[in-house]
Design a protein around this motif. Structure first.
Motif, PDB file in Angstrom:
ATOM      1  N   SER A  27      -1.505   1.820  -8.082  1.00  0.00           N
ATOM      2  CA  SER A  27      -2.003   0.686  -7.308  1.00  0.00           C
ATOM      3  C   SER A  27      -3.063  -0.080  -8.090  1.00  0.00           C
ATOM      4  CB  SER A  27      -2.606   1.177  -5.989  1.00  0.00           C
ATOM      5  OG  SER A  27      -3.226   0.118  -5.295  1.00  0.00           O
ATOM      6  N   ILE A  30      -6.373  -0.212  -5.206  1.00  0.00           N
ATOM      7  CA  ILE A  30      -7.036   0.990  -4.718  1.00  0.00           C
ATOM      8  C   ILE A  30      -7.756   1.674  -5.875  1.00  0.00           C
ATOM      9  CG2 ILE A  30      -6.636   3.279  -3.727  1.00  0.00           C
ATOM     10  CD1 ILE A  30      -4.337   2.029  -2.138  1.00  0.00           C
ATOM     11  N   VAL A 428      -2.762  -1.279   5.440  1.00  0.00           N
ATOM     12  CA  VAL A 428      -2.798  -0.336   4.334  1.00  0.00           C
ATOM     13  C   VAL A 428      -2.372   1.031   4.858  1.00  0.00           C
ATOM     14  CG1 VAL A 428      -4.218   0.782   2.574  1.00  0.00           C
ATOM     15  CG2 VAL A 428      -4.647  -1.608   3.196  1.00  0.00           C
ATOM     16  N   MET A 430      -1.748   4.970   3.684  1.00  0.00           N
ATOM     17  CA  MET A 430      -2.199   5.811   2.585  1.00  0.00           C
ATOM     18  C   MET A 430      -2.219   7.276   3.017  1.00  0.00           C
ATOM     19  SD  MET A 430      -5.819   5.417   0.481  1.00  0.00           S
ATOM     20  CE  MET A 430      -5.751   3.650   0.751  1.00  0.00           C
ATOM     21  N   SER A 439       0.323   5.190  -1.491  1.00  0.00           N
ATOM     22  CA  SER A 439      -0.033   4.062  -0.623  1.00  0.00           C
ATOM     23  C   SER A 439       1.035   2.984  -0.637  1.00  0.00           C
ATOM     24  CB  SER A 439      -1.368   3.457  -1.074  1.00  0.00           C
ATOM     25  OG  SER A 439      -1.265   2.943  -2.381  1.00  0.00           O
ATOM     26  N   LYS A 440       0.934   2.109   0.366  1.00  0.00           N
ATOM     27  CA  LYS A 440       1.747   0.911   0.456  1.00  0.00           C
ATOM     28  C   LYS A 440       0.967  -0.102   1.280  1.00  0.00           C
ATOM     29  CE  LYS A 440       6.389  -0.775   1.662  1.00  0.00           C
ATOM     30  NZ  LYS A 440       7.749  -0.388   2.095  1.00  0.00           N
ATOM     31  N   GLN A 451       5.263   1.091  -2.802  1.00  0.00           N
ATOM     32  CA  GLN A 451       4.747   2.455  -2.862  1.00  0.00           C
ATOM     33  C   GLN A 451       4.157   2.752  -4.229  1.00  0.00           C
ATOM     34  OE1 GLN A 451       7.051   5.164  -0.771  1.00  0.00           O
ATOM     35  NE2 GLN A 451       5.874   6.963  -1.322  1.00  0.00           N
ATOM     36  N   TYR A 513     -10.515   0.112  -1.125  1.00  0.00           N
ATOM     37  CA  TYR A 513      -9.414  -0.849  -1.112  1.00  0.00           C
ATOM     38  C   TYR A 513     -10.004  -2.244  -1.306  1.00  0.00           C
ATOM     39  CZ  TYR A 513      -6.158  -4.185   0.992  1.00  0.00           C
ATOM     40  OH  TYR A 513      -5.376  -5.286   1.235  1.00  0.00           O
TER      41      TYR A 513
END
Length: 520
Positions: A27, A30, A428, A430, A439-440, A451, A513
């Protein structure tokens, strides 16, 4: 105009395969700015984190160190930068058990049973942010199997079962007297959840109720902190359907939404979702949706497999046949943000067993459930599979949906697994598993970030994780746009070349985040 209702559920299917390493993106939104570690002794101590939001965290360490014939449990207060502010100890009996914990309005609460033989007698430790400790000895008069512990105002809320029947007890810290709320001690009811409204100082108890018709419905009772009944809602299904569970918004301006899963006969496997709306205590409608109605319900699968199932669904529709999908589902609290968007979090699972003659797992889209094929079996745990995000308009119609794969997640106890947070107009999702933050991020119909897999960041980059305990790890929303992850690590310093030397730590990682960063 009220904004759409967003429903988030985790649904189960068997064919969840590992994602290839080449697809394991990291990510770009993140980050892990800080980590703190606590050395673990030769005895396995129990660690509990109490989330104090922007007042930081409190760590409760149930040690086996003895002082004056009692165990000296450690309390450590951490600020939002994970710096230790103070450390205290409380002496508990050698048979003490922690029953629950909570945070409310600048104070941390720890509920302890001093004796395993007198479950009606308990001790509550109230700890403020400066480390001042006040002790309350409370009693429920009769033994209770406790399932819920909440704090609202100056009232403790205890929920559980007495003689296999549900009971809700309020305990005023000023009066120091228990009060049993009427209307719960009934063998036709089962407590599903207790929802707290911190701002209005009210709480809602959600029940599954067996009706005279032998169907199951859902009831939501809202009370003041003092235990006075404000509203009592019973969802009318309108059809021969069982309402398996429910989550509720807070009682606000006379409008309350309840949503969950429904089935035809079973109270374990659901066939779809429902949404009911109440205005001033009167039900306006209830809308049902089968899982096949969702556009991206099977999005966690490979493209080929997803398209194959969708073609099968379409063929059955053209033939006038219904598509039936059965899933086990846990429904969690609905979140209502400042923009009026409501989010319900739920997680789906199936129990895994092994037996001498083999085990048949739940069929991914036939809905027959697991079947034992041998004379003996061993419980392996609960398998979580994937998450879906579904948006509804004010009439209960589906607007859009997303799916989020849960990979390799297996636990021995049913519990909340995925953390779901709403930031302005972005959602979010997670969770932590196998030492990775997965996470997505979605926004309406769009996927902001698919993802991703972020390894848990270590303090010393020369160290590697030698082993970990998947039963003692987790991730939760903390405050604002911050989360925290925690767990146990056996760490080895590979730079020293001694792979047999290791240290054992309990860690907490702060996670941030940052939606302002651009996605690569």
């Amino acid at each position: 105009m009220r904004k759409p209702l967003v429903l988030i559920l985790c649904v189960v299917s068997l064919g969840v395969f590992g994602q290839r390493k080449k697809d394991r993106d990291t990510s770009s939104l993140i980050f892990q700015p800080k980590r703190v570690e606590f050395e673990v002794g030769k005895y396995d101590e129990d660690y509990t984190i109490i989330n104090g939001e922007d007042d930081g965290l409190m760590l409760v360490v149930q040690t086996y160190a003895k002082i004056e014939g009692k165990y000296a449990w450690q309390l450590a207060k951490l600020d939002t930068d994970l710096n230790e502010v103070w450390r205290k100890s409380v002496l508990v009996s050698l048979t003490a058990t922690m029953l629950g914990y909570e945070y409310f309005d600048g104070k941390f609460y720890v509920l302890v049973s001093e004796s395993q033989y007198r479950t009606q007698d308990m001790v509550v430790y109230e700890i403020d942010v400066d480390g001042n400790i006040q002790t309350f000895e409370i009693t429920t008069v009769f033994p209770i199997s406790l399932a819920y512990f909440e704090v609202i105002g100056e009232t403790l809320l205890l929920g559980g079962n007495v003689n296999a029947r549900p009971v809700i007890i309020t305990y005023g810290l000023e009066e120091r007297k228990p009060k049993v709320l009427p209307g719960f001690y009934d063998n036709r009811n089962e407590i599903l959840d207790v929802v707290i409204d911190d701002e209005e100082l009210m709480f809602t108890v959600i029940l599954r109720e067996r009706l005279v018709s032998k169907q199951y419905s859902v009831r939501a009772k809202t009370f003041t902190a003092e235990g006075f009944l404000v509203q009592d809602l019973l969802v009318e299904s309108g059809e021969r359907r069982n309402l398996i569970d429910a989550a509720s918004t807070n009682f606000e301006s006379g409008i309350q939404m309840l949503a969950g899963a429904h089935s035809k006969r079973s109270t374990s496997y659901s066939k779809g979702l429902y949404l009911a709306k109440f205005v001033n205590g009167r039900q306006q409608f209830i809308e049902y949706h089968n899982y096949a109605d969702l556009e991206n319900f099977f999005g966690f699968m490979s493209d080929k497999r997803e398209q194959r199932i969708k073609r099968r669904i379409e063929r059955r529709k053209q033939m006038g046949k219904k598509n039936k999908f059965n899933y086990r589902l846990i429904v969690h609290d609905m979140i209502q943000n400042d923009d009026g968007v409501n989010i319900m979090v739920g997680e789906a699972y199936y129990p895994r067993y092994t037996s001498s003659s083999g085990f048949g797992s739940p069929y991914p889209y036939g809905g027959y459930g697991g079947r034992f094929t041998g004379p003996s079996s061993s419980f392996l745990g609960f398998k979580y599979t994937h998450t879906i995000v579904v948006a509804f308009d004010n009439n209960g119609k589906i607007i859009w949906d997303h799916s989020f794969k849960i990979q390799d997640a297996l636990t021995y106890s049913l519990q909340k697994f995925v953390s779901v947070s709403y930031f302005d107009d972005q959602i979010v999702l997670m969770y932590l598993d196998e030492n990775e933050i997965r996470s997505k991020i979605v926004q309406g119909n769009e996927v902001i970030e698919g993802q991703t897999f972020n390894p848990v960041k270590l303090s010393n980059q020369n160290e590697e994780v030698k082993s970990k305990n998947p039963e003692i790890e987790g991730l939760d929303h903390w405050y604002d746009n911050n989360f925290y992850a925690f767990g146990l690590h056996n760490l080895t310093d590979v730079s020293k070349g001694n792979f047999w030397s290791s240290r054992k730590v309990f860690y907490i990682n702060k996670i941030e985040y940052d939606r302002q960063r651009s996605v690569n």
